[in-house]
Design a protein around this motif. Structure first.
Motif, PDB file in Angstrom:
ATOM      1  N   ASN A 278       0.854  -1.193   0.000  1.00  0.00           N
ATOM      2  CA  ASN A 278       0.000   0.000   0.000  1.00  0.00           C
ATOM      3  C   ASN A 278       0.886   1.238   0.000  1.00  0.00           C
ATOM      4  O   ASN A 278       1.589   1.520   0.971  1.00  0.00           O
ATOM      5  CB  ASN A 278      -0.915  -0.015   1.226  1.00  0.00           C
ATOM      6  CG  ASN A 278      -1.980   1.060   1.141  1.00  0.00           C
ATOM      7  OD1 ASN A 278      -1.817   2.049   0.431  1.00  0.00           O
ATOM      8  ND2 ASN A 278      -3.076   0.865   1.855  1.00  0.00           N
ATOM      9  N   HIS A 280       0.041   4.297   0.106  1.00  0.00           N
ATOM     10  CA  HIS A 280      -0.449   5.480   0.839  1.00  0.00           C
ATOM     11  C   HIS A 280       0.338   5.613   2.148  1.00  0.00           C
ATOM     12  O   HIS A 280       0.536   4.617   2.854  1.00  0.00           O
ATOM     13  CB  HIS A 280      -1.947   5.339   1.119  1.00  0.00           C
ATOM     14  CG  HIS A 280      -2.572   6.632   1.542  1.00  0.00           C
ATOM     15  ND1 HIS A 280      -2.407   7.151   2.798  1.00  0.00           N
ATOM     16  CD2 HIS A 280      -3.342   7.525   0.860  1.00  0.00           C
ATOM     17  CE1 HIS A 280      -3.054   8.303   2.878  1.00  0.00           C
ATOM     18  NE2 HIS A 280      -3.628   8.549   1.713  1.00  0.00           N
ATOM     19  N   SER A 310      -6.412   5.485   0.708  1.00  0.00           N
ATOM     20  CA  SER A 310      -6.271   4.203   0.005  1.00  0.00           C
ATOM     21  C   SER A 310      -7.512   3.322   0.164  1.00  0.00           C
ATOM     22  O   SER A 310      -7.468   2.142  -0.151  1.00  0.00           O
ATOM     23  CB  SER A 310      -5.040   3.465   0.520  1.00  0.00           C
ATOM     24  OG  SER A 310      -5.278   3.058   1.853  1.00  0.00           O
ATOM     25  N   TYR A 333      -4.441   8.017  -5.321  1.00  0.00           N
ATOM     26  CA  TYR A 333      -4.930   7.239  -4.175  1.00  0.00           C
ATOM     27  C   TYR A 333      -6.253   6.561  -4.514  1.00  0.00           C
ATOM     28  O   TYR A 333      -6.554   5.477  -4.008  1.00  0.00           O
ATOM     29  CB  TYR A 333      -5.087   8.118  -2.936  1.00  0.00           C
ATOM     30  CG  TYR A 333      -3.777   8.672  -2.427  1.00  0.00           C
ATOM     31  CD1 TYR A 333      -2.591   7.938  -2.525  1.00  0.00           C
ATOM     32  CD2 TYR A 333      -3.713   9.934  -1.846  1.00  0.00           C
ATOM     33  CE1 TYR A 333      -1.391   8.449  -2.073  1.00  0.00           C
ATOM     34  CE2 TYR A 333      -2.515  10.463  -1.378  1.00  0.00           C
ATOM     35  CZ  TYR A 333      -1.353   9.714  -1.501  1.00  0.00           C
ATOM     36  OH  TYR A 333      -0.171  10.215  -1.043  1.00  0.00           O
ATOM     37  N   LEU A 336      -5.432   3.489  -6.249  1.00  0.00           N
ATOM     38  CA  LEU A 336      -4.932   2.533  -5.257  1.00  0.00           C
ATOM     39  C   LEU A 336      -6.099   1.888  -4.495  1.00  0.00           C
ATOM     40  O   LEU A 336      -6.146   0.668  -4.289  1.00  0.00           O
ATOM     41  CB  LEU A 336      -4.037   3.305  -4.288  1.00  0.00           C
ATOM     42  CG  LEU A 336      -3.288   2.558  -3.222  1.00  0.00           C
ATOM     43  CD1 LEU A 336      -2.281   1.606  -3.837  1.00  0.00           C
ATOM     44  CD2 LEU A 336      -2.553   3.556  -2.316  1.00  0.00           C
ATOM     45  N   ALA A 337      -7.052   2.745  -4.098  1.00  0.00           N
ATOM     46  CA  ALA A 337      -8.215   2.250  -3.338  1.00  0.00           C
ATOM     47  C   ALA A 337      -9.024   1.282  -4.196  1.00  0.00           C
ATOM     48  O   ALA A 337      -9.430   0.211  -3.723  1.00  0.00           O
ATOM     49  CB  ALA A 337      -9.083   3.426  -2.898  1.00  0.00           C
TER      50      ALA A 337
END
Ligand code: SAM
Length: 353
Positions: A278, A280, A310, A333, A336-337
């Motif tokens: 991750n 973030h 995230s 982000y 990413l999420a």
């Protein structure tokens, strides 16, 4: 990526609120376009004051020049959250403190005071997250900061609160590890009842209540019990008026059932998330968010995170069959999420569902 708040009209945002999605945009302007009383639960962690640069330019919150400007920005988002939450809903804000010139700023608490000042919400709990693996940076003149508050606000006394489902795995563990009741369980009380000054009717009722309590332990419905008998045991609360003492005075006895469930306190332990995959920089623990979602919402409810980073809140909501709505200003982000949301549950997460 487009700034969502500038490109969609109110109607389409209302549509978005019904579906599982993350909106790219400035949380304040996106929230201003959401319908009032349409959200069941808000859980979020806004950027902390002057802690990180999330690369969001002027619209990004967190790098204001003064504490006042920072608090104004956070509170503007907070009060929009209050507006969009249903009267049965709640709002959870997680904020971390910071040392400024060697002294704690108390910013989380300044936020909580200002958030409650106009009485549109009240604080149900300040849950302390106790970090099992805090940054091991030991100052010679200060203890390591290993806690952060999660402020839980409600709009009305009618807020949804499912205590039974919060930290349920600890209750289940307690029940499973309970020993088998022995033959002698509670037998001493029969003797005490016989020798007491209770009337014959009171003795008969006391024996019956004792037998019922023994049965409940044998069936595993309670952990254990204690009995107080008039003239033998001390009254409860030093003899002050109260339900138990009234029972002792009127019936000659009382049975105190010990449920054995772990007390649910305003503290929760969890490590800081340090997953390599991750990117973030400030992810909060999925475990805590899942527990809060279980406590404060039911299946199919709509959970909002206006600083979704995230996507931890969205992922927790999805895992628990709630709907979610995220808002995040940084498109990287959001990607990413969305990537995290696509992935299936890991074994560790499943453990706590
Ligand atoms: C503390 S992080 C949230 C992390 C998240 N809880 C997680 O577990 O990944 C705060 C996020 O707010 C975003 N942010 C900052 N200003 C914003 C704004 N005005 N509107 C929307 N998001 C913003 C940042 O880009 C950052 O990702």
């Amino acid at each position: 990526m487009l700034n969502f708040a500038q490109t969609v009209n109110k109607q389409s945002l209302k549509m978005q609120a019904r579906t599982d999605t993350i909106i790219v945009g400035n949380s304040l302007s996106v929230l201003q376009n959401l319908e009032s009383e349409s959200i069941d639960l808000v859980i979020t962690s806004p950027p902390y004051f002057q802690q990180r640069n999330y690369g969001n330019g002027d619209l990004g919150i967190g790098n204001e020049d003064t504490e006042e400007a920072y608090l104004d920005n956070i509170l503007a988002v907070f009060f929009e959250c209050v507006r969009v939450v249903k009267s049965t809903g709640s709002i959870v804000f997680n904020l971390g403190d910071k040392y400024i010139e060697g002294a704690l700023s108390l910013l989380p608490y300044k936020f909580a005071i200002k958030a409650t000042e106009n009485k549109s919400v009240f604080l149900i709990n300040q849950i302390t997250w106790s970090k099992l693996n805090p940054t091991p940076r030991q100052d010679r003149r200060k203890l390591i900061q290993a806690t952060e508050p999660f402020f839980v606000f409600a709009k009305s006394k009618n807020y949804y609160f499912d205590l039974e489902n919060y930290l349920k795995h600890l209750d289940d563990f307690n029940k499973a590890s309970r020993g088998k009741p022995t033959e002698k369980l509670g037998k001493q009380y029969f003797d005490i009842i016989d020798k007491s000054d209770l009337s014959e009717l009171q003795k008969e009722n006391a024996r019956k209540a004792l037998q019922d309590a023994i049965l409940l332990v044998q069936k595993g419905e309670i952990d254990s019990f204690r009995m107080k008998i008039k003239g033998v045991h001390k009254e409860a609360y030093g003899g002050m008026e109260g339900g138990r003492n009234n029972q002792i005075r009127n019936n000659g006895f009382t049975v105190i059932k010990i449920l054995g469930n772990k007390l649910k306190k305003d503290i929760i332990e969890s490590p800081v998330e340090i997953t390599k995959d991750n990117a973030h920089p400030a992810v909060y623990p999925l475990y805590i968010i899942q527990e809060l979602i279980k406590l404060l919402s039911k299946e199919n409810d709509l959970v909002l995170d206006p600083f979704c980073g995230s996507g931890t809140t969205c992922l927790a909501a999805k895992n628990l069959k709630r709907r979610y709505l995220g808002i995040e200003i940084n498109p990287e982000y959001v990607n990413l999420a969305n990537e995290r949301l696509k992935q299936s549950l890991t074994l560790t997460q499943e453990l706590f569902l």
